[in-house]
Design an enzyme around this catalytic site. Structure first.
Site, mmCIF file in Angstrom:
data_model
loop_
_atom_site.group_PDB
_atom_site.id
_atom_site.type_symbol
_atom_site.label_atom_id
_atom_site.label_comp_id
_atom_site.label_asym_id
_atom_site.label_seq_id
_atom_site.Cartn_x
_atom_site.Cartn_y
_atom_site.Cartn_z
ATOM 1 N N HIS A 1 0.831 -1.205 0.000
ATOM 2 C CA HIS A 1 0.000 0.000 0.000
ATOM 3 C C HIS A 1 0.864 1.253 0.000
ATOM 4 O O HIS A 1 0.566 2.225 -0.702
ATOM 5 C CB HIS A 1 -0.938 -0.004 1.207
ATOM 6 C CG HIS A 1 -2.208 -0.735 0.954
ATOM 7 N ND1 HIS A 1 -3.409 -0.364 1.519
ATOM 8 C CD2 HIS A 1 -2.487 -1.814 0.186
ATOM 9 C CE1 HIS A 1 -4.369 -1.180 1.109
ATOM 10 N NE2 HIS A 1 -3.826 -2.078 0.308
ATOM 11 N N ASP A 2 1.933 1.241 0.779
ATOM 12 C CA ASP A 2 2.815 2.400 0.831
ATOM 13 C C ASP A 2 3.436 2.667 -0.539
ATOM 14 O O ASP A 2 3.478 3.809 -1.004
ATOM 15 C CB ASP A 2 3.910 2.181 1.871
ATOM 16 C CG ASP A 2 4.819 3.382 2.013
ATOM 17 O OD1 ASP A 2 4.299 4.495 2.249
ATOM 18 O OD2 ASP A 2 6.037 3.229 1.890
ATOM 19 N N VAL B 1 1.077 4.114 -4.023
ATOM 20 C CA VAL B 1 0.525 5.450 -4.228
ATOM 21 C C VAL B 1 1.574 6.480 -4.642
ATOM 22 O O VAL B 1 1.476 7.088 -5.684
ATOM 23 C CB VAL B 1 -0.254 5.928 -2.987
ATOM 24 C CG1 VAL B 1 -0.743 7.353 -3.156
ATOM 25 C CG2 VAL B 1 -1.439 4.994 -2.749
ATOM 26 N N GLY C 1 5.128 5.856 -4.235
ATOM 27 C CA GLY C 1 6.443 5.236 -4.111
ATOM 28 C C GLY C 1 6.665 4.804 -2.674
ATOM 29 O O GLY C 1 5.914 5.163 -1.762
ATOM 30 N N ASP D 1 7.803 5.346 0.389
ATOM 31 C CA ASP D 1 8.320 6.496 1.126
ATOM 32 C C ASP D 1 7.849 6.565 2.572
ATOM 33 O O ASP D 1 8.065 7.565 3.267
ATOM 34 C CB ASP D 1 7.934 7.790 0.413
ATOM 35 C CG ASP D 1 6.423 7.998 0.337
ATOM 36 O OD1 ASP D 1 5.655 7.141 0.836
ATOM 37 O OD2 ASP D 1 6.000 9.022 -0.231
ATOM 38 N N SER E 1 5.010 7.063 3.750
ATOM 39 C CA SER E 1 3.975 8.067 4.012
ATOM 40 C C SER E 1 2.778 7.466 4.741
ATOM 41 O O SER E 1 2.070 8.174 5.464
ATOM 42 C CB SER E 1 3.516 8.722 2.705
ATOM 43 O OG SER E 1 2.997 7.763 1.805
ATOM 44 N N PRO F 1 -6.147 -0.454 -5.807
ATOM 45 C CA PRO F 1 -7.220 -1.312 -6.332
ATOM 46 C C PRO F 1 -8.133 -1.791 -5.207
ATOM 47 O O PRO F 1 -7.664 -2.233 -4.164
ATOM 48 C CB PRO F 1 -6.455 -2.486 -6.955
ATOM 49 C CG PRO F 1 -5.088 -1.951 -7.217
ATOM 50 C CD PRO F 1 -4.821 -0.967 -6.115
#
Length: 199
Positions: free
Chosen positions: A64-65, A68, A70, A72, A74, A161
């Protein structure tokens, strides 16, 4: 077998989304934090021994990280000021797991090498180690990523997705990441299940 395909696909995804204007290499912390990989491996091993499903959760968290903006880290950011946490997104709300394991890795890493190893890097290492612990392959993880300073809630809501997406929508979302139909087969749906196939 499926776990192996997922791991290899994640490796390709991580590489494709992170080598942008800088060089990543597995030995990045060899001098600044020589025990970095060992620390991650030990924390992940304890977590998976306690709860085998955690291996799949850490792999999904990394997926998941990366998907979106790359790889990183977030996804680890809490809401504050202008940041709305990606944990509040539809794909992550009440389903993303493994944050407590990442917190343990962070605590151990800061004790060993303060302000040295990025969260993005030890999330990538944790995904690799989770794969190995469930019988999948090992690989060298390119290191040297930088952690994000911002989050993208809309990116998660629009780009990850979803289980109820049409096949064409899922394929389009994968193609936007440089992935193809083989990657769709390997990843789609499996990362939203209970991951019992990885046990």
């Amino acid at each position: 077998m499926v776990c192996s395909i997922i791991a290899i696909t994640l490796l390709a995804l991580g590489l494709a989304s992170n080598i942008i204007g800088r060089f990543l290499y597995p030995q990045f912390y060899d001098h600044s934090c020589p025990r970095a990989q060992e620390i991650v491996r030990n924390v992940v091993a304890k977590a998976v021994a306690k709860e085998p499903r955690m291996a799949a959760s850490l792999l999904r968290l990394h997926f998941h990280d990366c998907f979106v903006k790359g790889c990183d880290a977030s996804i680890l950011l809490d809401s504050s000021g202008s940041i709305i946490s990606e944990r509040r997104s539809n794909p992550n709300r009440n389903s993303a797991r493994g944050f407590e394991v990442i917190d343990k890795i962070k605590a151990a890493m800061e004790k060993e090498c303060p302000h040295t190893v990025s969260c993005a890097d030890f999330m990538a290492l944790a995904a690799r180690d989770s794969t190995v612990l469930t019988g999948g392959p090992s690989w060298e993880v390119p290191l040297g990523r930088r952690d994000a300073r911002g989050a993208s809630l809309s990116g998660f809501n629009n780009n990850i997705p979803a289980p109820n997406n049409t096949f064409q929508t899922i394929l389009t979302k994968f193609k936007l990441q440089g992935l193809d139909i083989v990657d769709v087969v390997a990843l789609s749906g499996k990362l939203y299940s209970s991951f019992t196939f990885c046990k």
